[in-house]
Design a protein around this motif. Sequence first.
Motif, PDB file in Angstrom:
ATOM      1  N   MET A 164      -3.497  19.248   0.485  1.00  0.00           N
ATOM      2  CA  MET A 164      -3.047  17.978   1.178  1.00  0.00           C
ATOM      3  C   MET A 164      -1.820  17.658   0.788  1.00  0.00           C
ATOM      4  N   ASP A 165      -0.880  17.090   1.634  1.00  0.00           N
ATOM      5  CA  ASP A 165       0.364  16.529   1.077  1.00  0.00           C
ATOM      6  C   ASP A 165       0.371  15.022   1.143  1.00  0.00           C
ATOM      7  N   LYS A 166       1.330  14.584   0.397  1.00  0.00           N
ATOM      8  CA  LYS A 166       1.276  12.984   0.132  1.00  0.00           C
ATOM      9  C   LYS A 166       1.295  12.335   1.287  1.00  0.00           C
ATOM     10  N   GLN A 167       1.962  12.569   2.490  1.00  0.00           N
ATOM     11  CA  GLN A 167       1.849  11.951   3.710  1.00  0.00           C
ATOM     12  C   GLN A 167       0.536  11.642   4.196  1.00  0.00           C
ATOM     13  N   THR A 168      -0.129  12.979   4.378  1.00  0.00           N
ATOM     14  CA  THR A 168      -1.576  13.265   4.939  1.00  0.00           C
ATOM     15  C   THR A 168      -2.206  12.286   4.143  1.00  0.00           C
ATOM     16  N   PHE A 169      -2.430  12.236   2.980  1.00  0.00           N
ATOM     17  CA  PHE A 169      -3.127  11.524   1.763  1.00  0.00           C
ATOM     18  C   PHE A 169      -2.767  10.041   2.401  1.00  0.00           C
ATOM     19  N   LEU A 170      -1.750   9.539   2.305  1.00  0.00           N
ATOM     20  CA  LEU A 170      -1.558   8.045   2.524  1.00  0.00           C
ATOM     21  C   LEU A 170      -1.986   7.594   4.059  1.00  0.00           C
ATOM     22  N   ASP A 171      -1.494   8.752   5.012  1.00  0.00           N
ATOM     23  CA  ASP A 171      -2.396   8.280   6.216  1.00  0.00           C
ATOM     24  C   ASP A 171      -3.768   8.087   6.528  1.00  0.00           C
ATOM     25  N   ARG A 172      -4.291   8.980   5.626  1.00  0.00           N
ATOM     26  CA  ARG A 172      -5.727   9.166   5.718  1.00  0.00           C
ATOM     27  C   ARG A 172      -6.303   7.877   4.833  1.00  0.00           C
ATOM     28  N   LEU A 173      -5.639   7.588   3.790  1.00  0.00           N
ATOM     29  CA  LEU A 173      -5.909   6.386   3.314  1.00  0.00           C
ATOM     30  C   LEU A 173      -5.919   5.054   4.081  1.00  0.00           C
ATOM     31  N   ARG A 174      -4.787   4.860   4.650  1.00  0.00           N
ATOM     32  CA  ARG A 174      -4.381   3.805   5.540  1.00  0.00           C
ATOM     33  C   ARG A 174      -5.372   3.605   6.801  1.00  0.00           C
ATOM     34  N   LYS A 175      -5.802   4.952   7.234  1.00  0.00           N
ATOM     35  CA  LYS A 175      -6.750   5.015   8.408  1.00  0.00           C
ATOM     36  C   LYS A 175      -8.204   4.441   8.150  1.00  0.00           C
ATOM     37  N   ALA A 176      -8.373   4.558   6.782  1.00  0.00           N
ATOM     38  CA  ALA A 176      -9.748   4.333   6.108  1.00  0.00           C
ATOM     39  C   ALA A 176     -10.056   2.668   5.693  1.00  0.00           C
ATOM     40  N   LEU A 177      -8.732   2.114   5.969  1.00  0.00           N
ATOM     41  CA  LEU A 177      -8.877   0.824   5.651  1.00  0.00           C
ATOM     42  C   LEU A 177      -8.797  -0.448   6.819  1.00  0.00           C
ATOM     43  N   PRO A 178      -9.353  -0.180   7.809  1.00  0.00           N
ATOM     44  CA  PRO A 178      -9.268  -0.935   8.833  1.00  0.00           C
ATOM     45  C   PRO A 178      -9.909  -2.446   8.500  1.00  0.00           C
ATOM     46  N   GLY A 179      -9.083  -3.587   9.019  1.00  0.00           N
ATOM     47  CA  GLY A 179      -9.927  -4.665   8.732  1.00  0.00           C
ATOM     48  C   GLY A 179      -9.165  -5.544   7.654  1.00  0.00           C
ATOM     49  N   LEU A 180      -8.608  -4.861   6.913  1.00  0.00           N
ATOM     50  CA  LEU A 180      -8.138  -5.537   5.670  1.00  0.00           C
ATOM     51  C   LEU A 180      -6.846  -6.172   5.968  1.00  0.00           C
ATOM     52  N   PRO A 181      -6.536  -7.429   5.402  1.00  0.00           N
ATOM     53  CA  PRO A 181      -5.172  -7.991   5.522  1.00  0.00           C
ATOM     54  C   PRO A 181      -3.904  -6.925   5.492  1.00  0.00           C
ATOM     55  N   ALA A 182      -2.931  -7.065   6.271  1.00  0.00           N
ATOM     56  CA  ALA A 182      -1.768  -6.018   6.387  1.00  0.00           C
ATOM     57  C   ALA A 182      -1.313  -6.011   4.899  1.00  0.00           C
ATOM     58  N   GLN A 183      -0.891  -6.945   4.268  1.00  0.00           N
ATOM     59  CA  GLN A 183      -0.289  -7.038   2.913  1.00  0.00           C
ATOM     60  C   GLN A 183      -1.039  -6.282   1.916  1.00  0.00           C
ATOM     61  N   ASP A 184      -2.483  -6.416   1.786  1.00  0.00           N
ATOM     62  CA  ASP A 184      -3.309  -5.978   0.834  1.00  0.00           C
ATOM     63  C   ASP A 184      -3.193  -4.501   1.222  1.00  0.00           C
ATOM     64  N   ILE A 185      -3.451  -3.736   2.285  1.00  0.00           N
ATOM     65  CA  ILE A 185      -3.200  -2.644   2.854  1.00  0.00           C
ATOM     66  C   ILE A 185      -2.005  -1.731   2.313  1.00  0.00           C
ATOM     67  N   GLN A 186      -0.919  -2.436   2.543  1.00  0.00           N
ATOM     68  CA  GLN A 186       0.327  -2.297   1.749  1.00  0.00           C
ATOM     69  C   GLN A 186       0.333  -1.991   0.555  1.00  0.00           C
ATOM     70  N   LYS A 187      -0.061  -3.159  -0.164  1.00  0.00           N
ATOM     71  CA  LYS A 187      -0.078  -2.958  -1.825  1.00  0.00           C
ATOM     72  C   LYS A 187      -0.976  -1.457  -2.113  1.00  0.00           C
ATOM     73  N   HIS A 188      -2.312  -1.418  -1.524  1.00  0.00           N
ATOM     74  CA  HIS A 188      -3.011  -0.220  -1.896  1.00  0.00           C
ATOM     75  C   HIS A 188      -2.243   1.072  -1.629  1.00  0.00           C
ATOM     76  N   ILE A 189      -1.646   1.178  -0.380  1.00  0.00           N
ATOM     77  CA  ILE A 189      -0.768   2.371  -0.124  1.00  0.00           C
ATOM     78  C   ILE A 189       0.361   2.629  -1.297  1.00  0.00           C
ATOM     79  N   GLU A 190       0.924   1.401  -1.576  1.00  0.00           N
ATOM     80  CA  GLU A 190       2.179   1.560  -2.528  1.00  0.00           C
ATOM     81  C   GLU A 190       1.771   2.095  -3.843  1.00  0.00           C
ATOM     82  N   TYR A 191       0.595   1.216  -4.231  1.00  0.00           N
ATOM     83  CA  TYR A 191       0.025   1.811  -5.711  1.00  0.00           C
ATOM     84  C   TYR A 191      -0.222   3.521  -5.700  1.00  0.00           C
TER      85      TYR A 191
END
Lengths: 106, 191
Positions: free
Chosen positions: B1-28
Motif C-alpha cells: 500500500m502506498d502512503k496516500q492510500t493509507f492516509l485516505d483509508r485512515l481518513r475514511k475510517a474516522l467519520p464523525g470525529l471533529p475535523a481538527q482531530d482527524i487532521q491531527k491523526h492524519i498528520e501524526y
Amino acid sequence: MDIQLKRGLLDVCVLAAIKNEDSYGYQIIKDMKPYVEVSESTLYPILRRLENAELLTVRTAEHNGRLRKYYRITPLGLQRIEDFKEDWKELLSICQFITKEDAAHG
Amino acid sequence: MDKQTFLDRLRKALPGLPAQDIQKHIEYYAEMIDDRMEDGLTEAEAVAAVGDPEALAAQLLAEAPKPKKEPLPVWAIVLLIVGSPIWISLLAAAFSVVISVYATIWAVLISLYTVPISLGAVAVAGVVSGTVFLFTGRFSLAAAFVGMGLACAGLCMFSFRLCNLAAKGTVWLTKWIFNAICSAFRKEKAK
C-alpha cells in the motif's frame, strides 16, 4: 509485562526521552527501543495524554520540506520524572519484599 | 500500500470525529511514515510497519472523548430569571385553565346522573300511584301508571349504566393523558 504497570512506566519513559532535548515521534520510539518496544499507535495516546496534562508542549517545525511535530518537556514534566524516581525507591523495597518471600519458601 | 492510500483509508475510517482531530491523526501517521522512509525503508515497508489503517482508526474512535452536554449560555439563564414573573404567572394561568376545564367536565358528568335519578323517582311514583289506583278500582289507570313506572325503572337502570360508563371512561382517559405526559418528561430527563 503486566499492562497496568507498563502504562504508568511508558508515560514517564516518553518524558525521559525528551528530558534533555526536544524530540519527535519516530525518534522517541527509536530511543526507547533498547528498553521497550513501542508502536506508533501506542505512543500516540501517550503523547496526547502528556500534552493534556501539560507535561510536554508540541510545536510544528519544517524538516526536509515537510512538517514535523516536536515535543518539549515542561517543568511539570520534569517534576513528574522526579516524582517517579521517588516512587521507584518505594517500588524497589516492595520488590525486595515480594522476591524475598519466594526465597524463604524455596 | 502506498502512503496516500493509507492516509485516505485512515481518513475514511474516522467519520464523525471533529475535523481538527482527524487532521491531527492524519498528520501524526503521515509523519511516522515519512520518518521511517527517511530511515531507509521503502514506502510500502514504511506503511506496513505503521499498521492497518482500519485497525488504527478503530482504536482512535474508541479513545475519542465523548461530547459533553453544553450548559446553557449565561444570557439565557439571565433571561430566564428576569422573565420569571411573566412566565411563572403564565404557567399558573394555563394550569388553572386546564384544572377548570377538567372540573367542568366532571360537573357535566355528575349532572348527567340527574337523568337516572329523576327516572327512578318517576318510576317509584308511577308504581305507587298505580297501586293506589288498583285499590280504588281504576284498573286501566293503574295498569298505565304501573306500566309507565316500570318502563321508567328500566330506563333508569339503563341510563345509570351509561353514566357509569361515561365516568369510568373519563377516569381512564385522565390516567392515560397523565401517563403520556409523565413518560414524555422522563424521556427528556434521560436524554
